[in-house]
Design a protein around this motif. Sequence first.
Motif, PDB file in Angstrom:
ATOM      1  N   SER A   1       0.673  -1.277  -0.242  1.00 35.55           N
ATOM      2  CA  SER A   1       0.102  -0.069  -0.020  1.00 35.55           C
ATOM      3  C   SER A   1       1.077   1.234  -0.080  1.00 35.55           C
ATOM      4  CB  SER A   1      -0.724  -0.163   1.189  1.00 35.55           C
ATOM      5  OG  SER A   1      -1.884  -1.262   1.248  1.00 35.55           O
ATOM      6  N   ALA A   2       2.073   1.188   0.398  1.00 37.16           N
ATOM      7  CA  ALA A   2       3.158   2.247   0.426  1.00 37.16           C
ATOM      8  C   ALA A   2       3.640   2.775  -1.068  1.00 37.16           C
ATOM      9  CB  ALA A   2       4.081   2.010   1.626  1.00 37.16           C
TER      10      ALA A   2
ATOM     11  N   PRO B   1       2.357   3.558  -3.594  1.00 35.49           N
ATOM     12  CA  PRO B   1       2.324   4.983  -4.353  1.00 35.49           C
ATOM     13  C   PRO B   1       2.959   6.135  -4.023  1.00 35.49           C
ATOM     14  CG  PRO B   1      -0.174   4.013  -3.700  1.00 35.49           C
ATOM     15  CD  PRO B   1       1.064   3.240  -3.218  1.00 35.49           C
TER      16      PRO B   1
ATOM     17  N   VAL C   1       2.150  10.451   1.723  1.00 37.15           N
ATOM     18  CA  VAL C   1       1.403   9.600   0.871  1.00 37.15           C
ATOM     19  C   VAL C   1       1.624   7.949   1.058  1.00 37.15           C
ATOM     20  CG1 VAL C   1       0.731   8.905  -1.640  1.00 37.15           C
ATOM     21  CG2 VAL C   1       1.090  11.197  -0.991  1.00 37.15           C
TER      22      VAL C   1
ATOM     23  N   LYS D   1       0.021   7.643   4.571  1.00 30.34           N
ATOM     24  CA  LYS D   1      -1.366   7.760   4.637  1.00 30.34           C
ATOM     25  C   LYS D   1      -2.061   6.560   4.065  1.00 30.34           C
ATOM     26  CE  LYS D   1      -2.058  12.763   5.844  1.00 30.34           C
ATOM     27  NZ  LYS D   1      -2.650  14.066   5.400  1.00 30.34           N
ATOM     28  N   ASN D   2      -1.542   6.036   3.019  1.00 27.46           N
ATOM     29  CA  ASN D   2      -2.222   5.034   2.063  1.00 27.46           C
ATOM     30  C   ASN D   2      -2.142   3.713   2.829  1.00 27.46           C
ATOM     31  OD1 ASN D   2      -3.674   4.788  -0.417  1.00 27.46           O
ATOM     32  ND2 ASN D   2      -1.947   3.537  -1.001  1.00 27.46           N
ATOM     33  N   THR D   3      -1.777   3.570   3.958  1.00 26.70           N
ATOM     34  CA  THR D   3      -1.214   2.292   4.548  1.00 26.70           C
ATOM     35  C   THR D   3      -1.900   2.122   5.964  1.00 26.70           C
ATOM     36  OG1 THR D   3       0.904   2.312   3.486  1.00 26.70           O
ATOM     37  CG2 THR D   3       0.526   0.859   5.326  1.00 26.70           C
TER      38      THR D   3
ATOM     39  N   SER E   1       0.536   6.777  -9.867  1.00 26.83           N
ATOM     40  CA  SER E   1       0.613   5.982  -8.736  1.00 26.83           C
ATOM     41  C   SER E   1      -0.136   6.645  -7.376  1.00 26.83           C
ATOM     42  CB  SER E   1       2.086   5.778  -8.167  1.00 26.83           C
ATOM     43  OG  SER E   1       2.674   6.909  -7.955  1.00 26.83           O
ATOM     44  N   PHE E   2      -0.062   7.940  -7.404  1.00 24.72           N
ATOM     45  CA  PHE E   2      -0.931   8.743  -6.445  1.00 24.72           C
ATOM     46  C   PHE E   2      -2.343   8.177  -6.123  1.00 24.72           C
ATOM     47  CE2 PHE E   2       1.841  12.579  -4.857  1.00 24.72           C
ATOM     48  CZ  PHE E   2       2.886  11.775  -4.786  1.00 24.72           C
ATOM     49  N   PRO E   3      -3.019   7.891  -5.204  1.00 25.15           N
ATOM     50  CA  PRO E   3      -4.307   7.663  -4.942  1.00 25.15           C
ATOM     51  C   PRO E   3      -5.108   9.092  -5.323  1.00 25.15           C
ATOM     52  CG  PRO E   3      -3.382   7.893  -2.854  1.00 25.15           C
ATOM     53  CD  PRO E   3      -2.301   7.733  -3.812  1.00 25.15           C
TER      54      PRO E   3
ATOM     55  N   ASP F   1      -7.494  10.689  -4.021  1.00 25.18           N
ATOM     56  CA  ASP F   1      -7.636  11.812  -3.144  1.00 25.18           C
ATOM     57  C   ASP F   1      -6.263  12.802  -2.874  1.00 25.18           C
ATOM     58  OD1 ASP F   1      -6.213   9.888  -1.869  1.00 25.18           O
ATOM     59  OD2 ASP F   1      -7.224  10.059   0.032  1.00 25.18           O
ATOM     60  N   ALA F   2      -5.331  12.238  -3.427  1.00 23.23           N
ATOM     61  CA  ALA F   2      -3.913  13.115  -3.508  1.00 23.23           C
ATOM     62  C   ALA F   2      -3.737  13.890  -4.760  1.00 23.23           C
ATOM     63  CB  ALA F   2      -2.705  11.987  -3.297  1.00 23.23           C
TER      64      ALA F   2
END
Length: 418
Positions: A237-238, A240, A347, A350-352, A409-411, A413-414
Motif C-alpha cells: 500500500s506504500a 504510491p 502519501v 496515509k495510504n497504509t 501511482s498517487f491515489p 484523493d492525493a
Amino acid sequence: MPSHTKHSSGSGKPKLWTPAFILIVGVAFCCFIVGQGLNSGTSVYINRLGGTATYAGLLAAVFSVAAAFARVLCGPIIDQKGRAIVMVIGSGLFAGGIIVPIFTNDTAAFVACRFFQGVGFSAVTTAAATAAADVLPFSRLGEGIGYYGLGQALAMSVGPALALLLVSTDPPENLFIGLAAMSIVMFVLALLCRYERNPQKLPDTSVYRMRCEAHDRGEDAEAEPEQRGLRRVFEPSALPGALPMIVLSPAFGFGIFFIGLYGTTLGIGNPGLFFSVSALSMIAVRLKSNAFMDRVAPFKVLAAAVACGIIAYLLLLAAGDVAALYYLAGIFYGACLGASMPICQSVAVKNTPAERWGAANALYLLATDVGVGIASIAWGAINDLFGFTTTICCVIACIALSLVVAWFSFPPDAKRKR
C-alpha cells in the motif's frame, strides 16, 4: 483511514510538538548528523592513513548494502515488536560501529564496523520515521513529517562540516571520537522514547493513542491474515509514495556524489557552499510546511518540487564559472528535496494501515536508497563516457519522469483539490 480524521480534541489545531515528537526528532537529528558525517569523513580518514580511493569506495558500498539489508528486516520487526526497541538496538549497533575504529584501524575490523554502522543507521531511521507518524495527529501528518525531516536538512551541512573539521585534527581518530559522542546522545534519547508504554500521555489526536484506545474498547478492525513473503517485509500500500521516489532520488544521488565535483570542474571557489545553501532552503521549506503539506493536494506539492528541481539543474548547466548561478541552484535544489521527500512519505504512510507503518516506511526508505545507490553507479559511468552536460540532462529527465509516475501511482484523493 476515516477514523483518524474524525477524532478531535476540541477547537483549534491538534498539538504537534509533544515531548514524544521532540525526542524522536532529536534521535533523527543525531542519526543523520552522524550518518552524513561518516559518509563524508571516512574517505578523508582513509586517505590520511594512506589508504586508496578503491578501499574507501568499498567501505561506502558495505555501508549501503548493510543499510538496504536492514531495511528488509526492520519493517516487520518494527510492526511486531515495537518502534522503541528497534531504535535502541539500532542506536547501540551504530554507536558500537563508531567506537571500535577509535582503537583499531585493522582492515577487517573497519569493514565490519561499516557494516554495523549501515545496519544501525537503517534501523534507527526506519523506526524513528514510523514513531514520528505514530505520535503525530493524523490531520497534520504531512506537516509533522516535514518538521521531522529537519534533521536530514541540517545534517546535509552540519554533518559533513563537523566530520571534515574533526578528521583534519590530530589524531584523525578524533572523527570517531566526536561522532561516537553524538551517537551516545542518540542512544540516550532513544531510551527515553517510551510512548508505547504510556500512550495515554500522548495527545488524544495522535494516531498511536487512538489505536490503543480502540483496542481497549474492543473496536479493532477485523484482523488481517498474516502476511507472508515480501508482503511481510514490505507494505504494498506504500507503493504510491515509494514509486515516484525511486525515479526522483537519482537526482539527489547526483547531488550527494557529484555536484561538489561538478563545481570544482567549473572552477567554483567553494563548491561545498552549495550544500549549505541547499540545507538552509530545505529548512525554510519545512518550517513553512504548515502552509501547504496538509492543505494542498500532494500531487500539486510534488509538481512544485519537481519544477524547483528542474530549475536547479538548468541553473547548474548555465552556471559556467559564475558562482552566483551555482549557489542559486542550491536554493531550488533544497526546495525540491525539502518538499518532495516528506510529501511522498506522507502519501506512503496515509495510504497504509497504521499497524503496517513500519513496513511502509521500510519500503519508502528502501526506494530512496535504491534510487541513490543506482545513481552513484549510473551517473559516474555516464559522466565518464559523455561528460557532465549529458549527465545533468539525464538527471532532469528523471526529475520530470517522477511527476509522470506520481500521476499514475498517487491515489485519487492525493490529486484532488483540498
